[in-house]
Design a protein around this motif. Structure first.
Motif, PDB file in Angstrom:
ATOM      1  N   SER A   1       0.770  -1.245   0.000  1.00 54.62           N
ATOM      2  CA  SER A   1       0.000   0.000   0.000  1.00 54.62           C
ATOM      3  C   SER A   1       0.804   1.301   0.000  1.00 54.62           C
ATOM      4  O   SER A   1       0.919   1.972   1.024  1.00 54.62           O
ATOM      5  CB  SER A   1      -0.925   0.013   1.223  1.00 54.62           C
TER       6      SER A   1
ATOM      7  N   SER B   1      -7.382  -1.196   3.428  1.00 49.35           N
ATOM      8  CA  SER B   1      -6.232  -0.290   3.296  1.00 49.35           C
ATOM      9  C   SER B   1      -6.156   0.325   1.889  1.00 49.35           C
ATOM     10  O   SER B   1      -5.132   0.895   1.524  1.00 49.35           O
ATOM     11  CB  SER B   1      -4.940  -1.013   3.662  1.00 49.35           C
TER      12      SER B   1
ATOM     13  N   VAL C   1      -3.796   3.519   7.387  1.00 47.20           N
ATOM     14  CA  VAL C   1      -3.958   2.098   7.690  1.00 47.20           C
ATOM     15  C   VAL C   1      -2.767   1.386   7.064  1.00 47.20           C
ATOM     16  O   VAL C   1      -2.521   1.504   5.869  1.00 47.20           O
ATOM     17  CB  VAL C   1      -5.273   1.545   7.077  1.00 47.20           C
ATOM     18  N   THR C   2      -1.996   0.693   7.880  1.00 45.95           N
ATOM     19  CA  THR C   2      -0.812   0.008   7.361  1.00 45.95           C
ATOM     20  C   THR C   2      -1.050  -1.502   7.357  1.00 45.95           C
ATOM     21  O   THR C   2      -1.119  -2.112   8.424  1.00 45.95           O
ATOM     22  CB  THR C   2       0.421   0.332   8.238  1.00 45.95           C
ATOM     23  N   PRO C   3      -1.205  -2.086   6.196  1.00 46.27           N
ATOM     24  CA  PRO C   3      -1.409  -3.529   6.151  1.00 46.27           C
ATOM     25  C   PRO C   3      -0.075  -4.238   6.326  1.00 46.27           C
ATOM     26  O   PRO C   3       0.907  -3.894   5.672  1.00 46.27           O
ATOM     27  CB  PRO C   3      -1.958  -3.755   4.745  1.00 46.27           C
TER      28      PRO C   3
END
Lengths: 267, 165
Positions: A106, B86, B104-106
């Protein structure tokens, strides 16, 4: 229009440390197993230059009025073409190369492009410096201002290569066949564009093709600027440059909008 | 949708579909891009041939200080849920409401992004940057991370012996 560009700038600024880390990983990681290491970045262009000098010694066909020694002309032209083509090649593979990493970690997709652009500029600057030395040996003399303007004149070419690359990067994930055709088409394009011959052929279908081929103006402008300190078809060049900026903007939007949508289909 | 003051994340009837057949999936991908470019609205809420709901109306609230475990068999959609939350994958239906969350950190597939040719310290920088950490943040935390890894002097060696993701 400004919103996309501003958001891209914000993302690049926020993730600048990641861009730097990816560049380092790309350059250093690639050569770490080798004993010569980063020395290859100098040796490989030297080999190319040596090949051209050898070819010159063997005697080559005079392809028309090029103004300078033909090998020097070809060396510079292919180097400018390589600048465009390599930008296309690396950016068009960005999602297939790094897609898995980006769906696991991400971070913004622009960062991947930034890495490719920086690595490309580093990889190009070394052979360019060598080429300029060779051109000096061949007797070509440069004005200081044309040396300064030359890198700036390459910007539209960079954006054009990056733009096509971004579209193909997205398509490469879902439309492999089309991209194989485009890759082949890009190779053919080199022979259609006045890269290894002078842009003076103005008859027949090739002449008509090159009349509407922005690459013909972009490459010739930069080349003429450097070797003759001359502005080749300035108006056409500026129209092409404007086209490249707009094209880059549209393709950036395409890339940012659709990258996620295609990657979810394979990972 | 939850309205408690200490709610961090509220997920409401979240759905995500995938296609079982690879070639058909590629075709749908091209069709979707084509439609989008022509301004034709496509309806992501119904299934086309070969598609299935990987997440089907998932709802939950996550509160501050709470640890929420999602347990399921292989292929039940745990990773997909994390990816949609995320924003790695776009959602097809439902809502995700983050409250007072910076990011949000996956953290899955820990080896992903690690360059086997770089040493442990270099990979800490690389992976940390991928997780959104800045240079300053990493400089502050690097000793803790090195200690936590329990790798000691092996951090100076290439990471190659660890299995790639």
């Amino acid at each position: 229009m400004l919103r996309t560009l501003r958001q891209t700038a914000i993302n690049l600024q926020r993730y600048r440390y990641l861009s730097w880390q990816l560049v380092r990983s790309n350059l250093v990681g690639g050569y770490k197993k080798s004993f010569i290491g980063l020395g290859w970045m100098l040796i490989l262009p030297l080999i190319t230059v040596a090949t051209w000098i050898l070819l010159n010694g063997a005697g080559v066909v005079e392809p028309g009025e090029t103004g300078i020694a033909y090998p020097a002309y070809v060396l510079l032209s292919t180097s400018i073409w390589g600048f465009f083509m390599e930008m296309y090649r690396t950016s068009s593979q960005v999602l297939t190369d790094r897609g898995r990493v980006v769906v696991m970690n991400s971070f913004p997709y622009e960062v991947l492009l930034m890495e490719k652009v920086i690595v490309h500029l580093i990889n190009f600057s070394i052979p360019l410096a060598l080429n300029i030395i060779v051109l000096l040996i061949f007797g070509v003399r440069f004005h200081w201002w044309s040396l300064l303007l030359f890198p700036v004149s390459l910007l539209p070419l960079l954006l054009f290569g990056l733009g096509i690359g971004m579209v193909v990067a997205v398509m490469r994930v879902i439309a492999v066949d089309i991209c194989t055709l485009i890759d082949e088409g890009m190779k053919v394009l080199m022979f259609l564009t006045p890269v290894v011959y002078a842009p003076k052929i103005d008859q027949g279908w090739l002449g008509i093709f090159n009349q509407y081929n922005p690459l013909a103006y972009l490459i010739s402008f930069s080349r003429e600027l450097l070797i003759n300190s001359d502005f080749y078809k300035t108006t056409a060049y500026f129209w092409c440059a404007l086209f490249c900026f707009l094209f880059f903007y549209l393709t950036l939007r395409f890339y940012l909008n659709f990258s996620k949508r295609v990657l979810e289909r394979v990972y | 949708m939850a309205d408690q003051a200490n709610t961090l994340l509220s997920v409401d009837r979240l759905s995500k579909k995938f296609c079982k057949d690879l070639k058909r999936s590629m075709l749908y991908g091209m069709v979707d891009i084509g439609k989008d470019m022509l301004g034709i609205k496509s309806d992501p809420t119904h299934l086309r041939q070969g598609e299935f709901w990987a997440l089907d109306e998932v709802s939950f609230d996550l509160y501050e200080g709470q640890i929420l475990s999602v347990i399921g068999t292989n292929g039940s959609g745990k990773t997909t849920l994390m990816r949609v939350i995320s924003d790695i994958f776009p959602k097809d239906k439902g809502q995700i409401h983050p409250f007072n969350i910076e990011r949000v950190t996956p953290i899955f597939a820990l080896h992903s992004g690690i360059n086997p040719m770089l040493n442990g310290h270099e990979n800490i920088q690389l992976k940390g940057a991928m997780l959104g950490m800045t240079k300053e943040e990493l400089a502050r935390k690097k000793n803790f991370i090195a200690e936590f890894s329990e790798l000691g002097s092996f951090l100076n060696s290439p990471s190659a012996p660890t299995p790639p993701a």
